[in-house]
Design a protein around this motif. Structure first.
Motif, PDB file in Angstrom:
ATOM      1  N   VAL A 158      78.696  19.105  10.327  1.00 50.14           N
ATOM      2  CA  VAL A 158      79.126  20.232   9.585  1.00 50.14           C
ATOM      3  C   VAL A 158      78.350  20.290   8.204  1.00 50.14           C
ATOM      4  N   PHE A 159      78.006  21.279   7.812  1.00 50.55           N
ATOM      5  CA  PHE A 159      77.403  21.623   6.558  1.00 50.55           C
ATOM      6  C   PHE A 159      78.149  22.306   5.519  1.00 50.55           C
ATOM      7  N   VAL A 160      78.537  21.727   4.386  1.00 54.15           N
ATOM      8  CA  VAL A 160      79.370  22.494   3.636  1.00 54.15           C
ATOM      9  C   VAL A 160      78.944  23.001   2.103  1.00 54.15           C
ATOM     10  N   HIS A 161      79.190  24.345   1.992  1.00 55.19           N
ATOM     11  CA  HIS A 161      78.995  24.765   0.437  1.00 55.19           C
ATOM     12  C   HIS A 161      80.299  24.894  -0.302  1.00 55.19           C
ATOM     13  N   ILE A 162      80.262  24.394  -1.367  1.00 49.65           N
ATOM     14  CA  ILE A 162      81.385  24.426  -2.366  1.00 49.65           C
ATOM     15  C   ILE A 162      81.191  25.401  -3.429  1.00 49.65           C
ATOM     16  N   ASP A 163      82.008  26.427  -3.683  1.00 51.80           N
ATOM     17  CA  ASP A 163      81.915  27.314  -4.696  1.00 51.80           C
ATOM     18  C   ASP A 163      81.799  26.374  -5.837  1.00 51.80           C
ATOM     19  N   LYS A 164      80.595  26.907  -6.621  1.00 52.72           N
ATOM     20  CA  LYS A 164      80.369  25.981  -7.879  1.00 52.72           C
ATOM     21  C   LYS A 164      81.414  25.814  -8.683  1.00 52.72           C
ATOM     22  N   ARG A 165      82.491  26.546  -9.011  1.00 49.50           N
ATOM     23  CA  ARG A 165      83.467  26.626 -10.055  1.00 49.50           C
ATOM     24  C   ARG A 165      84.343  25.534  -9.591  1.00 49.50           C
ATOM     25  N   ASN A 166      84.406  25.080  -8.418  1.00 50.79           N
ATOM     26  CA  ASN A 166      85.240  23.993  -7.808  1.00 50.79           C
ATOM     27  C   ASN A 166      84.603  23.014  -7.335  1.00 50.79           C
ATOM     28  N   GLN A 196      83.033  20.243  -8.601  1.00 55.04           N
ATOM     29  CA  GLN A 196      83.215  18.582  -9.029  1.00 55.04           C
ATOM     30  C   GLN A 196      84.740  18.419  -8.562  1.00 55.04           C
ATOM     31  N   ASN A 197      85.559  19.322  -8.430  1.00 53.59           N
ATOM     32  CA  ASN A 197      86.929  19.056  -8.196  1.00 53.59           C
ATOM     33  C   ASN A 197      87.035  18.596  -6.709  1.00 53.59           C
ATOM     34  N   LEU A 198      86.144  19.075  -5.538  1.00 53.92           N
ATOM     35  CA  LEU A 198      86.423  19.079  -4.421  1.00 53.92           C
ATOM     36  C   LEU A 198      85.227  17.963  -3.730  1.00 53.92           C
ATOM     37  N   LYS A 199      84.103  17.803  -4.252  1.00 47.50           N
ATOM     38  CA  LYS A 199      82.886  17.268  -3.482  1.00 47.50           C
ATOM     39  C   LYS A 199      83.330  15.784  -2.785  1.00 47.50           C
ATOM     40  N   GLU A 200      84.144  15.241  -3.950  1.00 49.06           N
ATOM     41  CA  GLU A 200      84.183  13.823  -3.517  1.00 49.06           C
ATOM     42  C   GLU A 200      85.265  13.449  -2.645  1.00 49.06           C
ATOM     43  N   GLY A 201      86.006  14.437  -2.364  1.00 50.13           N
ATOM     44  CA  GLY A 201      87.180  14.422  -1.504  1.00 50.13           C
ATOM     45  C   GLY A 201      86.946  15.065  -0.130  1.00 50.13           C
ATOM     46  N   ILE A 202      85.792  15.238  -0.029  1.00 49.25           N
ATOM     47  CA  ILE A 202      85.408  15.855   1.491  1.00 49.25           C
ATOM     48  C   ILE A 202      85.337  14.783   2.384  1.00 49.25           C
ATOM     49  N   VAL A 203      85.562  14.850   3.633  1.00 50.73           N
ATOM     50  CA  VAL A 203      85.452  13.822   4.757  1.00 50.73           C
ATOM     51  C   VAL A 203      83.981  13.144   4.719  1.00 50.73           C
ATOM     52  N   LYS A 204      84.075  11.754   4.456  1.00 49.41           N
ATOM     53  CA  LYS A 204      82.736  11.219   4.574  1.00 49.41           C
ATOM     54  C   LYS A 204      82.527  10.827   5.744  1.00 49.41           C
ATOM     55  N   SER A 205      81.306  11.293   6.293  1.00 48.71           N
ATOM     56  CA  SER A 205      80.887  10.858   7.863  1.00 48.71           C
ATOM     57  C   SER A 205      79.489  11.223   7.782  1.00 48.71           C
ATOM     58  N   PRO A 206      78.730  10.463   8.772  1.00 40.86           N
ATOM     59  CA  PRO A 206      77.175  10.878   8.937  1.00 40.86           C
ATOM     60  C   PRO A 206      77.022  12.240   9.583  1.00 40.86           C
ATOM     61  N   PHE A 207      78.406  12.954  10.030  1.00 43.39           N
ATOM     62  CA  PHE A 207      78.143  14.129  10.769  1.00 43.39           C
ATOM     63  C   PHE A 207      78.609  15.288   9.485  1.00 43.39           C
ATOM     64  N   VAL A 208      78.671  14.939   8.415  1.00 41.31           N
ATOM     65  CA  VAL A 208      79.006  15.806   7.160  1.00 41.31           C
ATOM     66  C   VAL A 208      78.155  15.908   6.311  1.00 41.31           C
ATOM     67  N   ASN A 209      77.556  17.103   5.834  1.00 40.85           N
ATOM     68  CA  ASN A 209      76.520  17.125   4.733  1.00 40.85           C
ATOM     69  C   ASN A 209      76.981  18.243   3.530  1.00 40.85           C
ATOM     70  N   VAL A 210      77.520  17.691   2.462  1.00 37.17           N
ATOM     71  CA  VAL A 210      77.757  18.659   1.482  1.00 37.17           C
ATOM     72  C   VAL A 210      76.828  18.902   0.507  1.00 37.17           C
ATOM     73  N   LEU A 211      76.445  20.104   0.641  1.00 34.22           N
ATOM     74  CA  LEU A 211      75.273  20.726  -0.223  1.00 34.22           C
ATOM     75  C   LEU A 211      75.386  20.402  -1.908  1.00 34.22           C
ATOM     76  N   GLN A 212      74.379  19.710  -2.473  1.00 39.43           N
ATOM     77  CA  GLN A 212      74.081  19.343  -3.723  1.00 39.43           C
ATOM     78  C   GLN A 212      73.922  20.617  -4.550  1.00 39.43           C
ATOM     79  N   GLN A 213      73.149  21.761  -4.030  1.00 39.79           N
ATOM     80  CA  GLN A 213      72.737  22.907  -4.831  1.00 39.79           C
ATOM     81  C   GLN A 213      73.875  24.073  -4.637  1.00 39.79           C
ATOM     82  N   CYS A 214      74.878  24.348  -5.271  1.00 43.09           N
ATOM     83  CA  CYS A 214      75.766  25.147  -4.909  1.00 43.09           C
ATOM     84  C   CYS A 214      75.908  26.305  -5.866  1.00 43.09           C
ATOM     85  N   GLY A 215      76.249  27.690  -5.612  1.00 42.85           N
ATOM     86  CA  GLY A 215      76.469  28.708  -6.462  1.00 42.85           C
ATOM     87  C   GLY A 215      77.851  29.082  -6.459  1.00 42.85           C
TER      88      GLY A 215
END
Length: 313
Positions: free
Chosen positions: A35-43, A45-64
Motif C-alpha cells: 500500500v502506497f499512501v499520499h496524505i493531503d499536505k494540509r493534514n 503532520q497530523n496523520l503520518k505517524e498514525g498510519i499502520v507501520k508495516s513493511p507493506f505500507v509506504n507513506v509518501l514523504q513528498q505530498c501536495g
C-alpha cells in the motif's frame, strides 16, 4: 497462498486516520499487497505517524495539497504511480482508491488473477455539454468547491453556458493533437502494472499532455481516461471500476456520493462490488467495522491460467 505477483494499492487520503488503517489492514492482512499512501499536505503532520507501520505500507514523504476540481488531484495520483514504478516490484495490478473506501466483497485477488491485462475504469459520454470542462482555461477561483451558494458557482455556470453556445471566453491555449479524443469517467481505477509504467513514461516524454489539463476543471475525471483511451491499452478497458456508490437524490446532492451507513449494508452487498465508498467514521463507524472485520484481500485458490473472467457489476 498462490504464487501470483503482489498487488499495489495507491491511496489518496486526507482525514480519518483510524478508518484508513482499517482499510489498509484489509489490504495487507494476507501479505499479498503493498500500500502506497499520499496524505493531503494540509493534514500530513497530523496523520503520518498514525498510519499502520508495516513493511507493506509506504507513506509518501513528498505530498501536495489535493483540491477538488484541480490538477492537484492528478498530481497526487502521478506521485503515487511514480513511487510504485520506482519500487521496481513487478506487481500484477495497481489500484487507485481513497481513504474513504473499503473492501466489501471477498475474492478480489482471485478476480485480478483471472483478469490479467484488463483495465477497470468507467467511461462516460463526452460532448459539447461537458467538453468545456477541458477546453476552457478555468481561473483558479472557479476551480474550487463551494458547498453552498457562491458567486463563483454562478459565474462558472455562465462561462460553461456560453461555451455550449459556441462562445469560449477563457479558451485553453494548450492544444491536443488532432488525432486525440477526450474521454472521461470516475477518478478511481485498476490498471495492470505495465499500463502504470506506460502512463509514467508517456508523461515524461509528452509534456504537452499535462499542460493541456493544468487549468481544466475536474481533470482527475478526464486525465488518465484520455491517456489510456488514446493508447494501445484502449482495447483492454472494461467500463467498470468495481466500486459501489450511492448517489444523492436531491438537486444539490445528485452529483455527489453519499455517506454510507449500516442501513446501506444490504444495498452494498447486493451490488456485487468489490469496493464501496464513501464511508466516514464520524457518520457511522459500525458499517466500517462490519466490512473491516468481514472482508480481506486474499486469494482463495490458484487461478486457471487459461480462464478469462469478466464480471460486470
Amino acid at each position: 497462498m498462490n504464487s501470483s505477483p503482489r498487488t499495489a494499492y495507491i491511496l489518496q487520503i486526507h482525514k480519518n486516520q483510524d478508518q484508513v488503517n482499517k482499510f489498509i489492514k484489509q489490504l495487507i492482512s494476507e501479505e499479498q499487497a503493498d500500500v502506497f499512501v499520499h496524505i493531503d499536505k494540509r493534514n500530513y503532520q497530523n496523520l503520518k505517524e498514525g498510519i499502520v507501520k508495516s513493511p507493506f505500507v509506504n507513506v509518501l514523504q513528498q505530498c501536495g495539497i489535493c483540491e477538488w476540481g484541480d490538477i492537484s488531484q492528478v498530481e497526487s495520483t502521478i506521485r503515487l504511480l511514480r513511487e510504485v514504478v520506482a519500487s521496481k516490484n513487478e506487481y500484477d495490478f495497481v489500484c487507485l482508491r481513497s481513504g474513504q473506501d473499503l473492501l466489501v466483497k471477498d475474492g478480489f485477488k482471485d478476480f485480478l488473477i483471472n483478469n490479467k491485462g484488463k483495465i477497470f475504469m468507467t467511461l462516460g459520454n463526452v460532448g459539447r455539454f461537458n467538453s468545456g470542462l477541458m477546453e476552457i482555461s478555468w481561473p483558479k477561483f472557479m476551480r474550487k468547491r463551494y458547498a453552498s451558494f457562491h458567486p463563483a458557482r454562478v459565474f462558472r455556470s455562465i462561462v460553461l453556458g456560453l461555451y455550449r453556445k459556441g462562445i469560449n471566453i477563457f479558451p485553453n491555449r494548450n492544444k491536443m493533437p488532432k488525432e486525440y479524443s477526450l474521454y472521461k469517467g470516475s477518478q478511481w481505477f485498476t490498471v495492470p502494472y505495465d499500463a502504470a509504467k506506460y502512463i509514467i513514461q508517456f508523461l515524461d516524454e509528452n509534456e504537452w499532455f499535462y499542460n493541456y489539463f493544468e487549468h481544466s476543471l475536474v481533470p482527475d475525471q478526464w486525465f488518465f481516461h484520455t491517456l489510456i483511451m488514446n493508447s494501445q491499452y484502449k482495447t483492454a478497458v472494461m467500463d467498470n471500476n468495481l466500486l459501489f456508490l450511492k448517489w444523492g437524490e436531491t438537486l444539490s446532492s445528485q452529483n455527489s456520493p453519499q455517506d454510507l451507513t449500516s442501513e446501506d449494508i444490504p444495498l452494498i452487498e447486493e451490488s456485487n462490488g468489490y469496493f464501496a465508498r464513501k464511508f466516514d467514521e464520524n457518520i457511522d463507524d459500525s458499517v466500517i467495522n462490519y466490512f473491516a472485520d468481514k472482508v480481506k484481500f486474499e486469494s482463495t485458490k490458484l487461478a486457471n491460467k487459461d480462464e478469462e473472467l469478466y464480471v460486470r457489476i
